[in-house]
Design a protein around this motif. Structure first.
Motif, short mmCIF file in Angstrom:
data_model
loop_
_atom_site.label_atom_id
_atom_site.label_comp_id
_atom_site.label_asym_id
_atom_site.label_seq_id
_atom_site.Cartn_x
_atom_site.Cartn_y
_atom_site.Cartn_z
N UNK A 92 -9.29 -70.08 57.40
CA UNK A 92 -9.47 -68.67 57.77
C UNK A 92 -8.16 -67.88 57.80
N UNK A 93 -7.05 -68.57 57.98
CA UNK A 93 -5.76 -67.87 58.04
C UNK A 93 -5.35 -67.22 56.73
N UNK A 94 -5.96 -67.67 55.63
CA UNK A 94 -5.64 -67.09 54.32
C UNK A 94 -6.90 -66.55 53.65
N UNK A 95 -7.87 -66.14 54.45
CA UNK A 95 -9.08 -65.55 53.87
C UNK A 95 -8.73 -64.41 52.94
N UNK A 96 -7.84 -63.53 53.38
CA UNK A 96 -7.15 -62.64 52.45
C UNK A 96 -5.67 -62.74 52.76
N UNK A 97 -4.89 -62.81 51.67
CA UNK A 97 -3.47 -63.15 51.79
C UNK A 97 -2.72 -62.40 50.70
N UNK A 98 -2.69 -61.07 50.84
CA UNK A 98 -2.18 -60.20 49.77
C UNK A 98 -0.65 -60.26 49.65
N UNK A 99 -0.18 -60.04 48.45
CA UNK A 99 1.25 -59.96 48.15
C UNK A 99 1.65 -58.50 47.98
N UNK A 100 2.79 -58.12 48.54
CA UNK A 100 3.34 -56.78 48.34
C UNK A 100 4.65 -56.89 47.58
N UNK A 101 4.80 -56.06 46.57
CA UNK A 101 6.06 -56.01 45.82
C UNK A 101 6.86 -54.80 46.30
N UNK A 102 8.09 -55.04 46.69
CA UNK A 102 8.96 -53.97 47.19
C UNK A 102 10.08 -53.76 46.18
N UNK A 103 10.31 -52.50 45.83
CA UNK A 103 11.31 -52.15 44.82
C UNK A 103 12.70 -52.52 45.30
N UNK A 104 13.31 -53.51 44.63
CA UNK A 104 14.65 -53.94 45.02
C UNK A 104 15.68 -52.87 44.67
N UNK A 105 16.78 -52.78 45.41
CA UNK A 105 17.82 -51.82 45.05
C UNK A 105 18.55 -52.24 43.78
N UNK A 106 19.17 -51.28 43.10
CA UNK A 106 19.93 -51.58 41.89
C UNK A 106 21.00 -52.63 42.19
N UNK A 107 21.06 -53.65 41.35
CA UNK A 107 22.04 -54.71 41.55
C UNK A 107 21.70 -55.65 42.69
N UNK A 108 20.57 -55.41 43.37
CA UNK A 108 20.15 -56.21 44.52
C UNK A 108 21.21 -56.24 45.61
#
Length: 441
Positions: A92-108
């Motif tokens: 049940x802990x991963x019934x929904x387990x979405x991934x979010x992509x966050x825009x990395x800064x230039x050059x990280x």
């Protein structure tokens, strides 16, 4: 104490390399103890259940994640990847387990303060599991529930001045190397250009309208540290037009094995390579044989230099990139989807990278290609596959670029020449008429 037995995953920890399994187990333990007293917004045992379902996938030889429909944040068509488990009763802990992509800064480039805020946010509203960074380049926040998506998005955009990255059939988050901020080889400011492209094409980044995904990757020099030539639909690789600069005194210091001039970044000291040999380690390894060392003088036939960077990498104090710098644009690289893996094909051998006019020459190439691809591309057809289907000549037509020798990968292996109708219309008719007149006489 772990909830699930994981014999298959335990094997992955037995090898000589660091394992993601160890990291997940550590995170599961951290969440179980919760020494910080965090008020978790998703199940406390979600990482334990994540280990359990991955173990089950190894046991059954198939994935137990399913696509449960589109999920995202208001106004955006990308940035969130929906993940649903097909065993919600058992995990049940991963019934929904979405991934979010966050825009990395230039050059990280990050501040430690920002990283602490980001991880604290994800501990609170997500699983605490991150990937720094994904193959596309984004900060990857792995695992949260649907109600938390808008909450995370609000905090990122309003409090952290941070945006989501790309996912789906849109422009993916542009990625680059450190460029001129740290690297003496960089031929243009990759950080400035990736920042510009990210801001200029926000609509393409967040609202999917393409046939399939499209990636920009920027390398400051031909060393290609981002591997853009193999991993992006449009690759920007730094290069130069003039000659490699040579310091002959420094060349001879390398040849003499001067301690202050360690070849190959000092690799000889760490290995049993013996003394540096310029003939063996530089001249003989030049792919076009355009170098020679005679009478204590290094000569380079720059007209035949392919900018492979090997000689510069070996003797960086003696050889430097030219002063007339810019970038090359290549198109069509991708991983195997429909027609197998492809490397990028050279489209623009050299283009100036000029921020003073908002990179007008570069954006013109980009937008001409997009117009063609959106008109002619099939569903889930990458740019490289469209080029294969309609031909590189069509790409030259839509971009208004004239054919050049640099566009030829290798000579043709058949004797046929194909002419377009508009190139020969009237011409052969006149020839036939002349032939008839000649024989009538």
């Amino acid at each position: 104490m772990a909830k699930h037995e994981t014999p298959f995953l335990d094997q992955l920890e037995s090898g000589p390399w660091p394992s993601f399994v160890s990291d997940l187990k550590q995170q599961a333990e951290v969440r179980a103890k919760n020494e910080k007293g965090v008020e978790f917004q998703i199940p406390q045992d979600c990482v334990d259940d994540l280990l359990g379902i991955v173990e089950l996938s190894y046991k059954h030889g198939r994935t137990h994640w399913k696509h449960g429909g589109i999920v995202g944040v208001f106004g955006y068509g990308g940035g969130v990847i929906g993940r649903y488990c097909d065993q919600p009763q058992a995990f049940p802990g991963v019934e929904h387990f979405h991934t979010m992509r966050v825009n990395q800064p230039a050059g990280k480039y990050y501040t430690t303060d920002y990283l602490r805020k980001l991880t604290d946010l994800w501990d609170f509203r997500g699983s605490g599991v991150t990937n720094m960074h994904g193959a596309t380049g984004d900060i990857i926040l792995l695992g949260t529930t649907t109600p938390q998506l808008e909450e995370v998005f609000w905090t990122l955009t309003h409090d952290y001045n941070q945006d989501l990255g790309g996912s789906g059939s849109n422009l993916r988050t542009p990625a680059d190397c450190l460029g001129q901020s740290r690297c003496e080889y960089a031929c243009y400011d990759t950080n400035a250009l990736v920042h510009f492209l990210t801001n200029e094409y926000q609509d393409e980044l967040h609202r999917p309208a393409f046939p399939y995904k499209f990636k920009f990757k920027l390398d400051g020099c031909p060393n290609c540290c981002v591997a853009s030539i193999a991993r992006s639909d449009m690759s920007f690789i730094g290069t130069w037009k003039d000659d490699i600069r040579i310091d002959q005194d420094a060349v001879n210091k390398y040849v003499e094995n001067d301690a202050a001039y360690p070849a190959n970044a000092g690799a000889h000291k760490g290995g049993d390579w013996g003394p540096f040999d310029i003939e063996k380690e530089v001249i003989a390894l030049c792919p076009t044989g355009c170098m020679k060392f005679e009478n204590k003088k290094l000569a380079i036939d720059n007209a035949n230099c392919t900018r492979c960077m090997h000689c510069i990498n070996v003797m960086p104090k003696a050889l430097k990139i030219g002063k007339e710098t810019g970038c090359s644009i290549l198109c069509g690289a991708k991983a195997p989807i429909l027609d197998g893996a492809q490397m990028g094909s050279l489209l623009v051998p050299f283009i100036e990278v000029n921020p003073d006019n908002d990179y007008e020459a570069i954006t013109e190439v980009i937008e001409n290609i997009w117009d063609w691809w959106m008109e002619e591309g099939k569903n889930r057809e990458r740019l490289g596959e469209l080029i294969m289907r309609q031909g590189f000549q069509k790409l030259l037509e839509v971009t208004g670029i004239e054919a050049m020798p640099q566009h030829v990968q290798y000579p043709r292996t058949n004797p046929y020449i194909f002419w377009k109708e508009d190139e020969v219309t009237g011409g052969w008719e006149r020839d036939v008429e002349e032939y008839r007149k000649h024989h009538q006489r």
